[in-house]
Design a protein around this motif. Structure first.
Motif, PDB file in Angstrom:
ATOM      1  N   PRO A  29       0.806  -0.961  -0.147  1.00  0.00           N
ATOM      2  CA  PRO A  29       0.077   0.125  -0.007  1.00  0.00           C
ATOM      3  C   PRO A  29       0.661   1.531  -0.164  1.00  0.00           C
ATOM      4  CG  PRO A  29      -0.018  -1.138   1.881  1.00  0.00           C
ATOM      5  CD  PRO A  29       0.987  -2.392   1.461  1.00  0.00           C
ATOM      6  N   LYS A  30      -0.172   2.423  -1.099  1.00  0.00           N
ATOM      7  CA  LYS A  30       0.675   3.494  -0.441  1.00  0.00           C
ATOM      8  C   LYS A  30      -0.283   4.368  -0.643  1.00  0.00           C
ATOM      9  CE  LYS A  30       5.242   3.152  -3.273  1.00  0.00           C
ATOM     10  NZ  LYS A  30       5.674   4.828  -2.507  1.00  0.00           N
ATOM     11  N   ILE A  31      -0.746   5.961  -0.205  1.00  0.00           N
ATOM     12  CA  ILE A  31      -1.745   6.649  -0.440  1.00  0.00           C
ATOM     13  C   ILE A  31      -1.268   8.302  -0.750  1.00  0.00           C
ATOM     14  CG2 ILE A  31      -0.959   6.803   2.057  1.00  0.00           C
ATOM     15  CD1 ILE A  31      -4.488   6.644   1.965  1.00  0.00           C
ATOM     16  N   HIS A  32      -1.861   8.068  -1.464  1.00  0.00           N
ATOM     17  CA  HIS A  32      -2.149  10.493  -1.593  1.00  0.00           C
ATOM     18  C   HIS A  32      -2.384  10.573  -0.649  1.00  0.00           C
ATOM     19  CE1 HIS A  32      -1.165   9.926  -5.774  1.00  0.00           C
ATOM     20  NE2 HIS A  32      -1.133  10.561  -5.943  1.00  0.00           N
ATOM     21  N   ALA A  33      -2.286  11.507   0.373  1.00  0.00           N
ATOM     22  CA  ALA A  33      -2.881  12.235   1.592  1.00  0.00           C
ATOM     23  C   ALA A  33      -2.965  13.301   1.839  1.00  0.00           C
ATOM     24  CB  ALA A  33      -1.711  11.189   2.554  1.00  0.00           C
ATOM     25  N   ASP A  34      -3.550  13.771   2.229  1.00  0.00           N
ATOM     26  CA  ASP A  34      -3.944  15.456   2.991  1.00  0.00           C
ATOM     27  C   ASP A  34      -2.959  15.866   1.972  1.00  0.00           C
ATOM     28  OD1 ASP A  34      -5.131  14.555   5.524  1.00  0.00           O
ATOM     29  OD2 ASP A  34      -3.405  13.418   6.032  1.00  0.00           O
ATOM     30  N   GLU A  35      -3.361  15.638   0.550  1.00  0.00           N
ATOM     31  CA  GLU A  35      -2.816  17.235   0.181  1.00  0.00           C
ATOM     32  C   GLU A  35      -3.754  18.430  -0.348  1.00  0.00           C
ATOM     33  OE1 GLU A  35      -2.733  15.558  -4.302  1.00  0.00           O
ATOM     34  OE2 GLU A  35      -2.239  17.625  -5.575  1.00  0.00           O
ATOM     35  N   ILE A  36      -4.657  18.094  -0.573  1.00  0.00           N
ATOM     36  CA  ILE A  36      -5.572  19.642  -0.600  1.00  0.00           C
ATOM     37  C   ILE A  36      -6.527  20.318   0.757  1.00  0.00           C
ATOM     38  CG2 ILE A  36      -7.449  20.470  -1.678  1.00  0.00           C
ATOM     39  CD1 ILE A  36      -5.734  19.216  -3.578  1.00  0.00           C
ATOM     40  N   GLU A  37      -7.137  19.061   1.481  1.00  0.00           N
ATOM     41  CA  GLU A  37      -7.339  19.332   2.845  1.00  0.00           C
ATOM     42  C   GLU A  37      -6.724  18.452   3.607  1.00  0.00           C
ATOM     43  OE1 GLU A  37     -11.646  19.601   3.537  1.00  0.00           O
ATOM     44  OE2 GLU A  37     -11.957  19.938   0.877  1.00  0.00           O
ATOM     45  N   PRO A  38      -6.111  18.734   5.328  1.00  0.00           N
ATOM     46  CA  PRO A  38      -6.909  17.824   6.829  1.00  0.00           C
ATOM     47  C   PRO A  38      -7.417  16.626   5.834  1.00  0.00           C
ATOM     48  CG  PRO A  38      -6.464  19.782   6.933  1.00  0.00           C
ATOM     49  CD  PRO A  38      -7.658  19.708   5.511  1.00  0.00           C
ATOM     50  N   TYR A  39      -7.588  15.525   5.924  1.00  0.00           N
ATOM     51  CA  TYR A  39      -8.336  13.905   6.139  1.00  0.00           C
ATOM     52  C   TYR A  39      -7.603  12.669   6.846  1.00  0.00           C
ATOM     53  CZ  TYR A  39     -12.454  12.328   2.810  1.00  0.00           C
ATOM     54  OH  TYR A  39     -13.639  11.724   2.642  1.00  0.00           O
ATOM     55  N   GLU A  40      -7.191  13.167   7.383  1.00  0.00           N
ATOM     56  CA  GLU A  40      -6.306  11.698   8.769  1.00  0.00           C
ATOM     57  C   GLU A  40      -5.588  10.747   7.766  1.00  0.00           C
ATOM     58  OE1 GLU A  40      -8.520  10.285  11.908  1.00  0.00           O
ATOM     59  OE2 GLU A  40      -9.406  12.730  12.529  1.00  0.00           O
ATOM     60  N   GLY A  41      -5.466  11.316   6.327  1.00  0.00           N
ATOM     61  CA  GLY A  41      -4.856  10.497   5.786  1.00  0.00           C
ATOM     62  C   GLY A  41      -3.755   9.992   6.039  1.00  0.00           C
ATOM     63  N   ALA A  42      -2.459  10.618   6.576  1.00  0.00           N
ATOM     64  CA  ALA A  42      -1.458   9.725   7.339  1.00  0.00           C
ATOM     65  C   ALA A  42      -1.572   8.503   8.838  1.00  0.00           C
ATOM     66  CB  ALA A  42      -0.400  11.726   7.482  1.00  0.00           C
ATOM     67  N   GLU A  43      -3.149   8.857   9.432  1.00  0.00           N
ATOM     68  CA  GLU A  43      -3.232   8.625  10.122  1.00  0.00           C
ATOM     69  C   GLU A  43      -2.915   6.714   9.854  1.00  0.00           C
ATOM     70  OE1 GLU A  43      -3.928  11.553  10.417  1.00  0.00           O
ATOM     71  OE2 GLU A  43      -4.887  12.359  11.669  1.00  0.00           O
ATOM     72  N   LEU A  44      -3.943   7.014   8.566  1.00  0.00           N
ATOM     73  CA  LEU A  44      -4.593   5.841   7.597  1.00  0.00           C
ATOM     74  C   LEU A  44      -3.604   4.850   7.036  1.00  0.00           C
ATOM     75  CD1 LEU A  44      -6.590   4.102   6.828  1.00  0.00           C
ATOM     76  CD2 LEU A  44      -7.227   5.326   4.209  1.00  0.00           C
ATOM     77  N   ALA A  45      -2.284   5.748   6.535  1.00  0.00           N
ATOM     78  CA  ALA A  45      -1.195   5.252   6.161  1.00  0.00           C
ATOM     79  C   ALA A  45      -0.560   4.038   7.326  1.00  0.00           C
ATOM     80  CB  ALA A  45      -0.733   6.153   5.558  1.00  0.00           C
ATOM     81  N   ALA A  46      -0.473   5.079   8.378  1.00  0.00           N
ATOM     82  CA  ALA A  46       0.103   4.601   9.583  1.00  0.00           C
ATOM     83  C   ALA A  46      -0.522   3.412  10.201  1.00  0.00           C
ATOM     84  CB  ALA A  46       0.402   5.871  10.819  1.00  0.00           C
ATOM     85  N   GLN A  47      -1.886   3.489  10.317  1.00  0.00           N
ATOM     86  CA  GLN A  47      -2.750   1.911  10.574  1.00  0.00           C
ATOM     87  C   GLN A  47      -2.503   0.718   9.750  1.00  0.00           C
ATOM     88  OE1 GLN A  47      -6.268   3.197  11.144  1.00  0.00           O
ATOM     89  NE2 GLN A  47      -6.415   4.352  12.607  1.00  0.00           N
ATOM     90  N   ILE A  48      -2.295   1.098   8.420  1.00  0.00           N
ATOM     91  CA  ILE A  48      -2.425  -0.035   7.966  1.00  0.00           C
ATOM     92  C   ILE A  48      -1.578  -0.471   7.438  1.00  0.00           C
ATOM     93  CG2 ILE A  48      -4.883  -0.084   6.691  1.00  0.00           C
ATOM     94  CD1 ILE A  48      -2.885   1.184   4.225  1.00  0.00           C
ATOM     95  N   GLY A  49       0.344   0.199   8.411  1.00  0.00           N
ATOM     96  CA  GLY A  49       0.878  -0.163   7.673  1.00  0.00           C
ATOM     97  C   GLY A  49       2.338   0.076   5.923  1.00  0.00           C
ATOM     98  N   ALA A  50       1.503   1.347   5.561  1.00  0.00           N
ATOM     99  CA  ALA A  50       1.386   1.639   4.284  1.00  0.00           C
ATOM    100  C   ALA A  50       3.401   2.501   4.479  1.00  0.00           C
ATOM    101  CB  ALA A  50       0.727   2.904   3.747  1.00  0.00           C
ATOM    102  N   VAL A  51       3.658   1.396   2.965  1.00  0.00           N
ATOM    103  CA  VAL A  51       4.999   1.789   2.577  1.00  0.00           C
ATOM    104  C   VAL A  51       5.430   3.501   2.537  1.00  0.00           C
ATOM    105  CG1 VAL A  51       7.271   1.815   1.200  1.00  0.00           C
ATOM    106  CG2 VAL A  51       5.105  -0.716   1.727  1.00  0.00           C
ATOM    107  N   SER A  52       4.760   3.984   2.032  1.00  0.00           N
ATOM    108  CA  SER A  52       4.581   5.311   1.691  1.00  0.00           C
ATOM    109  C   SER A  52       3.626   5.860   2.202  1.00  0.00           C
ATOM    110  CB  SER A  52       5.108   5.731   1.053  1.00  0.00           C
ATOM    111  OG  SER A  52       4.783   5.908  -0.632  1.00  0.00           O
ATOM    112  N   ALA A  53       3.045   7.623   2.426  1.00  0.00           N
ATOM    113  CA  ALA A  53       2.644   7.976   2.190  1.00  0.00           C
ATOM    114  C   ALA A  53       2.899   9.405   1.459  1.00  0.00           C
ATOM    115  CB  ALA A  53       1.454   8.867   3.394  1.00  0.00           C
ATOM    116  N   ASP A  54       2.023  10.403   0.472  1.00  0.00           N
ATOM    117  CA  ASP A  54       2.466  10.939  -0.511  1.00  0.00           C
ATOM    118  C   ASP A  54       1.797  12.107  -0.479  1.00  0.00           C
ATOM    119  OD1 ASP A  54       3.365   8.571  -0.876  1.00  0.00           O
ATOM    120  OD2 ASP A  54       3.864   8.585  -2.540  1.00  0.00           O
ATOM    121  N   HIS A  55       2.808  13.315  -0.288  1.00  0.00           N
ATOM    122  CA  HIS A  55       1.407  14.674  -0.239  1.00  0.00           C
ATOM    123  C   HIS A  55       1.795  14.953   0.555  1.00  0.00           C
ATOM    124  CE1 HIS A  55       0.184  15.557  -4.426  1.00  0.00           C
ATOM    125  NE2 HIS A  55       0.300  14.383  -4.229  1.00  0.00           N
TER     126      HIS A  55
END
Ligand code: IZC
Ligand code: ZN
Length: 409
Positions: free
Chosen positions: A237-263
């Motif tokens: 998993p990778k994720i385009h996270a919190d690019e335009i608005e705060p949306y807890e994408g970084a939190e989700l990336a950590a929860q699922i153990g993404a390789v990277s969170a981007d943006h």
């Protein structure tokens, strides 16, 4: 530059470049055989000098081939009309919601056949190489049907096989909800999960699975389902996270153990902390913030919080139509509070880790691929300071000279 490659570098390690003044590297069979001071290598390889090609890089900067860990390389067409609209005040999301943006590139990419898509993408890949890049991650996501997603990934595969630059592929069927699923986005999510992911994985066309987690695109819950489905099929998993608005994408990336969170332009402090704890790499894209006229991600804060930071062009026709990693490094210094040494780490070894290639590329170390870039600058700080000029003189890819005198060989 050399150093350990076990994991992405964090905190103060990002400043440690392991520079060797008056150094040499010995490349053989596509591999780095030795790196050290001139005298040491001259002594070791004295008996082989006559058969070797000597490249004189004195007074110049020798770095690992740059690595770009986040691109939308394979696409058709351009969106300069939207650039013009944004200059008059329209926003990226407004344009997308009115059927432009990713939808416009999807229409163009669906219309292009394999050969046309290959030709356009190859041109960009040549430009990457001319800017010192030897490995590029490339995402699908402008097909949004199984047929056209597969076409994009097939083009990426063919480029990997035929072009000197190595390509690492990411499936991104969840890049936008297609217009015909507008009233029923969950049905599209199900299509990605039930049909696209299994088929992409079965054909071995991607290593990673990415999703545009953003208000108005995919929710964190939909994103989680899509990424978990990918993991079941072996797609990391990778994720385009919190690019335009705060949306807890970084939190989700950590929860699922993404390789990277981007943006992460709008990532929360909690999200950043969780990423550091979970070892999720932040792939920051300062060219996108620059081009969208938005405030950049806070690279400084992330490094100080213990997050491993990588940087990338985000090369795409809407929000960052550049192929220049050196420019991205300049912006890393100027817009994200990072030091010249940190951005070099972020564009090499940490970028390699962000695509799970940290043991093969991203540093000049014995045993790694012989991917080396020579810049016509006296030191790495001049590279970050003399911006807007392509300083690349020579690029060696897997031991073969592919750029010489700033031109493709
Ligand atoms: O084509 O606009 N942000 N995806 C997410 C993009 C930018 C690419 C595009
Ligand atoms: Zn992207």
């Amino acid at each position: 530059m050399e150093g350990g490659s076990e994991a992405a570098r964090v905190g103060k390690q990002m400043e440690e470049l392991g520079i060797i003044e008056n150094g040499s590297v010995w490349l053989e069979d596509g591999i780095i055989h030795a790196v050290g001071r001139d005298e040491e290598l001259a002594a070791t390889y004295q008996h082989r000098m006559a058969e070797a090609e000597i490249i004189n890089a004195s007074g110049k900067l020798v770095t690992p081939g740059l690595v770009d860990p986040h691109t939308h390389l394979v696409h058709a067409g351009t969106r300069e009309n939207e650039f013009n609209m944004r200059l008059q005040g329209a926003t990226y999301m407004e344009i997308m919601n009115n059927g432009g943006g990713i939808h416009a590139t999807t229409t163009a990419t669906r219309q292009a056949d394999h050969a046309a898509l290959f030709a356009q993408s190859k041109k960009r890949l040549d430009q990457f190489l001319l800017h010192g890049v030897t490995t590029v991650e490339a995402k699908s996501g402008y097909g949004l049907t199984l047929e056209h997603e597969l076409k994009q990934l097939e083009v990426a595969k063919q480029l990997h096989e035929q072009h000197p630059v190595d390509i690492v592929s990411t499936f991104m069927g969840a890049h936008a909800v297609p217009r015909d699923y507008k009233e029923n986005p969950d049905q599209f999510v199900q299509l990605v999960i039930d049909e696209m992911i299994p088929e992409v994985a079965r054909r071995g066309l991607a290593e990673f699975n990415d999703v545009f987690c953003e208000r108005g695109v995919f929710t964190p819950e939909q994103s989680r389902r899509i990424l978990e489905a990918g993991m079941k099929h072996g797609l990391l998993p990778k994720i385009h996270a919190d690019e335009i608005e705060p949306y807890e994408g970084a939190e989700l990336a950590a929860q699922i153990g993404a390789v990277s969170a981007d943006h992460l332009l709008r990532a929360s402090d909690t999200g950043i902390k969780r990423m550091a704890e979970a070892g999720v790499i932040a792939v920051l894209l300062p060219g996108t913030a620059f081009f969208l006229m938005a405030e950049s991600a806070n690279g400084r804060k992330m490094i100080d919080a213990g997050v491993a930071v990588a940087i990338s062009t985000d090369c795409n026709p809407g929000s960052s139509p550049t192929v220049s990693m050196p420019l991205i490094m300049n912006l890393g210094c100027l817009k994200m509070g990072m030091t010249p040494a940190e951005v070099l780490t972020a564009a090499t070894i940490n970028a390699a880790h962000a695509i799970r290639r940290g043991r093969e590329i991203g540093s000049i170390e014995r045993g790694k691929k012989a991917d080396v870039t020579i810049f016509d600058v006296p030191n790495y700080m001049v590279l970050q300071y003399r911006y807007g000029v392509n300083h690349v003189q020579t690029v060696i890819k897997s031991g073969v000279k592919v750029v010489d005198g700033g031109r493709l060989v």
